[in-house]
Design an enzyme around this catalytic site. Structure first.
Site, PDB file in Angstrom:
ATOM      1  N   ASN A  16       0.970  -1.139  -0.037  1.00 57.20           N
ATOM      2  CA  ASN A  16      -0.026   0.103   0.056  1.00 57.20           C
ATOM      3  C   ASN A  16       0.877   1.241  -0.092  1.00 57.20           C
ATOM      4  O   ASN A  16       1.633   1.678   1.179  1.00 57.20           O
ATOM      5  CB  ASN A  16      -0.900  -0.001   1.324  1.00 57.20           C
ATOM      6  CG  ASN A  16      -1.715   1.253   1.304  1.00 57.20           C
ATOM      7  OD1 ASN A  16      -1.910   2.141   0.489  1.00 57.20           O
ATOM      8  ND2 ASN A  16      -2.419   1.296   2.486  1.00 57.20           N
ATOM      9  N   TRP A  17       1.040   1.942  -1.168  1.00 52.53           N
ATOM     10  CA  TRP A  17       1.813   3.041  -1.346  1.00 52.53           C
ATOM     11  C   TRP A  17       1.321   4.288  -0.652  1.00 52.53           C
ATOM     12  O   TRP A  17       2.114   5.224  -0.552  1.00 52.53           O
ATOM     13  CB  TRP A  17       2.223   3.200  -2.734  1.00 52.53           C
ATOM     14  CG  TRP A  17       3.029   2.490  -3.310  1.00 52.53           C
ATOM     15  CD1 TRP A  17       3.810   1.194  -2.714  1.00 52.53           C
ATOM     16  CD2 TRP A  17       3.783   2.515  -4.864  1.00 52.53           C
ATOM     17  NE1 TRP A  17       4.614   0.691  -3.768  1.00 52.53           N
ATOM     18  CE2 TRP A  17       4.368   1.214  -4.900  1.00 52.53           C
ATOM     19  CE3 TRP A  17       3.174   3.211  -5.840  1.00 52.53           C
ATOM     20  CZ2 TRP A  17       5.141   0.876  -6.316  1.00 52.53           C
ATOM     21  CZ3 TRP A  17       3.811   2.789  -6.982  1.00 52.53           C
ATOM     22  CH2 TRP A  17       4.807   1.696  -7.278  1.00 52.53           C
ATOM     23  N   LYS A  18       0.184   4.008  -0.286  1.00 52.82           N
ATOM     24  CA  LYS A  18      -0.389   5.376   0.346  1.00 52.82           C
ATOM     25  C   LYS A  18      -0.222   6.756  -0.436  1.00 52.82           C
ATOM     26  O   LYS A  18      -0.252   6.403  -1.953  1.00 52.82           O
ATOM     27  CB  LYS A  18      -0.049   5.668   1.672  1.00 52.82           C
ATOM     28  CG  LYS A  18      -0.405   4.379   2.604  1.00 52.82           C
ATOM     29  CD  LYS A  18       0.078   4.500   4.054  1.00 52.82           C
ATOM     30  CE  LYS A  18      -0.432   3.021   4.810  1.00 52.82           C
ATOM     31  NZ  LYS A  18      -0.357   3.391   6.244  1.00 52.82           N
ATOM     32  N   SER A  57       3.290  -2.055  10.329  1.00 53.90           N
ATOM     33  CA  SER A  57       4.748  -2.285  10.683  1.00 53.90           C
ATOM     34  C   SER A  57       5.377  -3.550  10.309  1.00 53.90           C
ATOM     35  O   SER A  57       6.135  -4.085  11.144  1.00 53.90           O
ATOM     36  CB  SER A  57       4.893  -1.906  12.092  1.00 53.90           C
ATOM     37  OG  SER A  57       4.789  -0.536  12.490  1.00 53.90           O
ATOM     38  N   GLU A 103      -5.498  -5.040  10.238  1.00 52.68           N
ATOM     39  CA  GLU A 103      -4.689  -4.044  10.575  1.00 52.68           C
ATOM     40  C   GLU A 103      -5.000  -3.264  11.820  1.00 52.68           C
ATOM     41  O   GLU A 103      -5.787  -2.347  11.670  1.00 52.68           O
ATOM     42  CB  GLU A 103      -4.640  -3.060   9.225  1.00 52.68           C
ATOM     43  CG  GLU A 103      -4.519  -3.508   8.090  1.00 52.68           C
ATOM     44  CD  GLU A 103      -3.726  -2.295   7.161  1.00 52.68           C
ATOM     45  OE1 GLU A 103      -2.735  -2.773   6.393  1.00 52.68           O
ATOM     46  OE2 GLU A 103      -3.983  -1.328   7.046  1.00 52.68           O
ATOM     47  N   HIS A 137      -9.696   0.923   4.918  1.00 49.13           N
ATOM     48  CA  HIS A 137      -8.246   1.393   5.522  1.00 49.13           C
ATOM     49  C   HIS A 137      -8.513   2.067   6.936  1.00 49.13           C
ATOM     50  O   HIS A 137      -9.301   3.197   6.427  1.00 49.13           O
ATOM     51  CB  HIS A 137      -7.274   1.849   4.710  1.00 49.13           C
ATOM     52  CG  HIS A 137      -6.178   1.604   5.354  1.00 49.13           C
ATOM     53  ND1 HIS A 137      -5.459   2.877   6.182  1.00 49.13           N
ATOM     54  CD2 HIS A 137      -4.920   1.035   4.945  1.00 49.13           C
ATOM     55  CE1 HIS A 137      -4.208   2.543   6.468  1.00 49.13           C
ATOM     56  NE2 HIS A 137      -3.795   1.288   5.790  1.00 49.13           N
ATOM     57  N   GLY A 183       2.420   2.179  10.927  1.00 47.83           N
ATOM     58  CA  GLY A 183       3.207   3.269  10.719  1.00 47.83           C
ATOM     59  C   GLY A 183       3.928   3.578  12.063  1.00 47.83           C
ATOM     60  O   GLY A 183       4.605   4.747  12.151  1.00 47.83           O
ATOM     61  N   GLU A 227      -7.093   4.585   7.805  1.00 43.93           N
ATOM     62  CA  GLU A 227      -6.573   6.038   7.553  1.00 43.93           C
ATOM     63  C   GLU A 227      -7.930   6.678   6.759  1.00 43.93           C
ATOM     64  O   GLU A 227      -8.269   7.804   7.123  1.00 43.93           O
ATOM     65  CB  GLU A 227      -5.415   6.157   6.784  1.00 43.93           C
ATOM     66  CG  GLU A 227      -4.390   6.029   7.503  1.00 43.93           C
ATOM     67  CD  GLU A 227      -2.946   5.406   6.710  1.00 43.93           C
ATOM     68  OE1 GLU A 227      -3.036   5.460   5.349  1.00 43.93           O
ATOM     69  OE2 GLU A 227      -1.943   4.789   7.402  1.00 43.93           O
ATOM     70  N   GLY A 244       2.887  -1.234   4.266  1.00 46.21           N
ATOM     71  CA  GLY A 244       2.857   0.385   4.059  1.00 46.21           C
ATOM     72  C   GLY A 244       4.457   0.779   3.712  1.00 46.21           C
ATOM     73  O   GLY A 244       4.807   0.505   2.521  1.00 46.21           O
ATOM     74  N   GLY A 245       4.932   1.098   4.713  1.00 39.59           N
ATOM     75  CA  GLY A 245       6.338   1.634   4.540  1.00 39.59           C
ATOM     76  C   GLY A 245       7.271   1.127   3.889  1.00 39.59           C
ATOM     77  O   GLY A 245       7.995   1.213   3.067  1.00 39.59           O
TER      78      GLY A 245
HETATM   79  P1  13P Z   1       2.960   0.161   7.659  1.00 41.73           P
HETATM   80  O1  13P Z   1       3.509  -0.875   7.258  1.00 41.73           O
HETATM   81  O2  13P Z   1       3.776   1.472   7.204  1.00 41.73           O
HETATM   82  O3  13P Z   1       2.759   0.161   9.031  1.00 41.73           O
HETATM   83  O4  13P Z   1       1.442   0.337   7.166  1.00 41.73           O
HETATM   84  C1  13P Z   1       0.564  -0.754   7.093  1.00 41.73           C
HETATM   85  C2  13P Z   1      -0.708  -0.083   6.613  1.00 41.73           C
HETATM   86  O5  13P Z   1      -1.400   0.668   6.781  1.00 41.73           O
HETATM   87  C3  13P Z   1      -0.927  -0.850   4.966  1.00 41.73           C
HETATM   88  O6  13P Z   1      -2.271  -0.533   4.707  1.00 41.73           O
END
Ligand code: 13P
Length: 254
Positions: free
Chosen positions: A9-11, A216, A170, A98, A176, A100, A237-238
């Protein structure tokens, strides 16, 4: 056997050129590492989708997804993107629910149920995210929260529709933050997901549902997480923004 998926997930990261470069790098690195029923998915910003689908054509185990889609089919919703538009780029998946989006854009279970219906009606496979906040976990409400998110978000679907859905656990407190759920904590919740799916549908449906862990997840903890019986991969994510890290996570299944 249910599908194993590592999804990135590149966000809201990477401009167009950066996205093309990273995707090409990832595709070349992971293409020989994805075996059997495994798949890699890159969920990019909308503007990258069409070009990524073109780039992905040479790699049959790498799919492309969006990170959101509107609940309505079309209309006067300035700035929004419909599921049909996403589908028309050739994208296969769409992340829905998600945390967010729940947190910053006020998306609740009812809206997400509608988004899920619209995505499915347009031939997209939802990666539906579920998870509790830190306060909810500390108050020991996490099982109730998760159950409600499942019931109100996706359990209205028919068995055929539900078969198109990938779930992702999640925990909001792990996203994050560098603070991952322990393998035991994650497995406990994934097993609970599967139990709830069996109660709502049946055991066969539960056994066939891919359930990803996100929060994470990185090359250092992925092996232990993915070794759990009910964890079928990750939503990253990251670490999905670094080709080497993403590769190392994909390789965990080998
Ligand atoms: P991180 O891996 O950066 O914690 O993000 C997880 C995420 O929200 C994937 O959708």
């Amino acid at each position: 056997m249910r599908k194993k998926i590592v999804a990135g997930n590149w966000k809201m990261n990477l401009d167009y050129n950066e996205g093309m470069a990273l995707f090409s790098e990832i595709a070349n690195m992971v293409k020989d590492e994805i075996t059997g029923s495994q798949q890699a998915v890159i969920c990019s910003p909308f503007i990258h989708l069409n070009s990524l689908v073109q780039l992905a054509k040479g790699y049959d185990k790498i799919a492309v997804g969006a990170q959101n889609a509107h609940q309505n089919e079309s209309g006067a919703y300035t700035g929004e993107i419909s599921a049909k538009m996403v589908k028309s780029t050739g994208a296969e998946y769409v992340i829905l629910g998600h945390s967010e989006r729940r947190q910053y854009f006020g998306e609740d279970n009812q809206l997400l149920a509608k988004k899920t219906d619209t995505a499915l009606a347009n031939g997209l496979k939802p990666i539906f995210c579920i998870g509790e906040t830190l306060e909810e976990r500390e108050a020991e409400q996490h099982f109730d929260i998760i159950k409600t998110q499942l019931q109100e978000g996706v359990f209205h679907l028919s068995t055929e529709q539900f078969a198109q859905v990938v779930l992702a656990y999640e925990p909001v407190w792990a996203i994050g933050t560098g603070k991952t759920a322990s393998a035991e904590q994650a497995q406990e919740i994934h097993a609970f997901f599967r139990e709830e799916i069996a109660n709502n549908y049946n055991q066969e449906v539960a056994d066939n549902t891919t359930i990803l862990y996100g929060g994470s997840c990185n090359p250092r903890n992925a092996a232990e997480l993915f070794a759990q019986a009910d964890i079928d991969g990750g939503l990253i994510g990251g670490a999905s923004l670094k080709s080497r890290d993403f590769l190392d996570i994909v390789k965990v299944f080998n």
